[in-house]
Scaffold this active site. Structure first.
Site, PDB file in Angstrom:
ATOM      1  N   ASP A 235       0.885  -1.269  -0.186  1.00  0.00           N
ATOM      2  CA  ASP A 235      -0.239   0.137   0.167  1.00  0.00           C
ATOM      3  C   ASP A 235       0.762   1.418   0.457  1.00  0.00           C
ATOM      4  OD1 ASP A 235      -2.246   1.724   0.440  1.00  0.00           O
ATOM      5  OD2 ASP A 235      -2.740   0.514   2.086  1.00  0.00           O
TER       6      ASP A 235
ATOM      7  N   ASP B 155     -11.130   2.786  -3.064  1.00  0.00           N
ATOM      8  CA  ASP B 155     -11.272   1.149  -2.686  1.00  0.00           C
ATOM      9  C   ASP B 155     -12.622   1.188  -2.972  1.00  0.00           C
ATOM     10  OD1 ASP B 155      -9.262   1.780  -1.383  1.00  0.00           O
ATOM     11  OD2 ASP B 155      -9.600   1.305   0.857  1.00  0.00           O
TER      12      ASP B 155
END
Ligand code: GLA
Length: 397
Positions: free
Chosen positions: A135, A196
């Protein structure tokens, strides 16, 4: 990862629930991942290709060990990650783990700063990890520019094959010139381009709109070993109807997207399972040619048509309705969808029925439910005597 990776990941459904005292079945702990591994191995998932169990954020201890290495939270992962990896490998499964290039993960756990990249790659490899999602919270453009290629090198240097998922583009707006997809294709196996996913049809639509609005840029970047990742499958959770679940499955198959579920495999409905284990949809997603599909049409009627070329001169078509009234009767022909003259058969992925004797100019009608799809696997009709006949995919029977 010559075809898009498949499996299960914790984030969308289980988030950063670390409250094992009050919620022992659903907190981020080794039990959760063992449970999901059991389900993948025992409920037919592994055979369909869903072979990764991926740990997302919030697995680690808040502190590195005395040698500067990441370590799992000792209460929630008392057996350690290596033991969990063995548990999975014994069942023919693979283990994915989560890291973050930056000072902290998005959930506030220790991150991988540039000086820690080699250590963390070595640690993951020594545990027997097979996949890393890296990430990008709490790092700047410059660190990312250095760090993502460095981690690629460091993973390769371990000698262990480790799939590499890069969230880099999602932190740089997902589009050139800020994002260099040529470089990403060289160093990563997949990459998150965009926001997301959340547990709603709205979120699925927002994501698919972004990917297909930008298809001129994104579609050519995908191929065997290098995939755009529109994020997890939320089928089986709370936000999608059965029709919307089929729509997500169909669109992810068209996009050659990783099929990474985030749901509770212990309590899936039979409808959700049937959609996620649909043989034809999976075969389309996993087509060996690995060409990402495209949106062909956005009709004024709010019907959209998507298409993906497949090996053996086959192709997939998805008719999506964005209407909110009632099933829509959509009339068209293969010729109108750019198919060349010839004789075709169409296998309806969600009804299992085959339409034979289609020529390119044959007019047909599909009935598409609101926020639902009709999905076809289209292939040229073969002659009965043709020995090639046995290339008709097995899901056809
Ligand atoms: C970011 C990622 C998500 C998830 C969370 C974890 O938001 O995009 O997929 O990994 O962080 O904190």
């Amino acid at each position: 990862m010559r075809t898009p990776p498949m499996g299960w990941m914790s984030w969308e459904r289980f988030r950063c629930n670390v409250n094992c005292e009050n919620d022992p079945k659903n907190c981020i702990s080794e039990n959760l991942f063992r449970d999901m591994a059991d389900r993948l191995a025992e409920d037919g998932w592994k055979e369909m290709g869903y072979d990764h169990v991926m740990i997302d954020d919030c697995w680690s201890s808040m502190l590195r060990d005395k040698d500067g290495r990441l370590q799992p939270d000792p209460q929630r992962f008392p057996g350690g990650i290596a033991k969990l990896a063995r548990y999975l490998h014994d069942r023919g499964l693979k283990l994915g783990i989560y890291g973050d290039l930056g000072t902290h993960t998005c959930g506030g756990y220790p991150g991988t700063t540039l000086d820690k990249i080699e250590t963390d790659a070595q640690t993951f490899a020594s545990w027997g990890v097979d996949f890393l999602k890296l990430d990008g919270c709490y790092s700047n453009e410059e660190d990312q520019q250095k760090g993502y290629p460095l981690m690629s090198k460091a993973l390769n240097a371990t000698g262990r094959p480790i799939g590499y998922s890069c969230s880099w583009p999602a932190y740089r707006g997902g589009l050139p010139p800020s994002v260099n997809y040529t470089l990403l294709g060289e160093i990563c196996n997949l990459w998150r381009n965009y926001d997301d996913i959340q547990d709603s049809w709205n979120s699925v639509q927002d994501i698919t709109d972004w990917f297909f609005d930008n298809q001129e840029i994104l579609q050519p970047e995908a191929g065997p070993g290098r995939w755009n990742d529109p994020d997890m499958l939320i089928i089986g959770n709370f936000g999608l109807s059965v029709d919307q679940s089929r729509s997500q499955m169909a669109l992810w198959a068209i996009m050659a997207a990783p099929l990474i579920m985030s749901n509770n495999l212990r309590t899936l409905s039979s409808e959700a399972r049937a959609i996620l284990q649909n043989r034809a949809a999976i075969a389309i997603n996993q087509d060996p040619m690995g060409v990402q599909g495209r949106r062909l049409l956005q009709e004024r009627s709010l019907i959209e048509v998507y298409w993906r070329p497949l090996s053996q001169s086959a192709s997939a078509l998805v008719f999506l309705s964005r209407r909110q009234d009632m099933p829509y009767q959509y009339h068209t022909s293969l010729a109108k969808l750019n198919y060349t003259a010839g004789s075709y058969e169409a296998y309806d992925v969600f009804t299992g029925k085959t339409l034979s004797g289609l020529s390119a100019t044959t007019e047909f009608t599909v009935s598409i439910n609101p926020s639902g799809v009709v999905m076809w696997y289209v292939y040229p009709k073969m002659h009965y005597e043709d020995p090639q006949d046995d290339v008709i995919p097995s899901f056809h029977h």
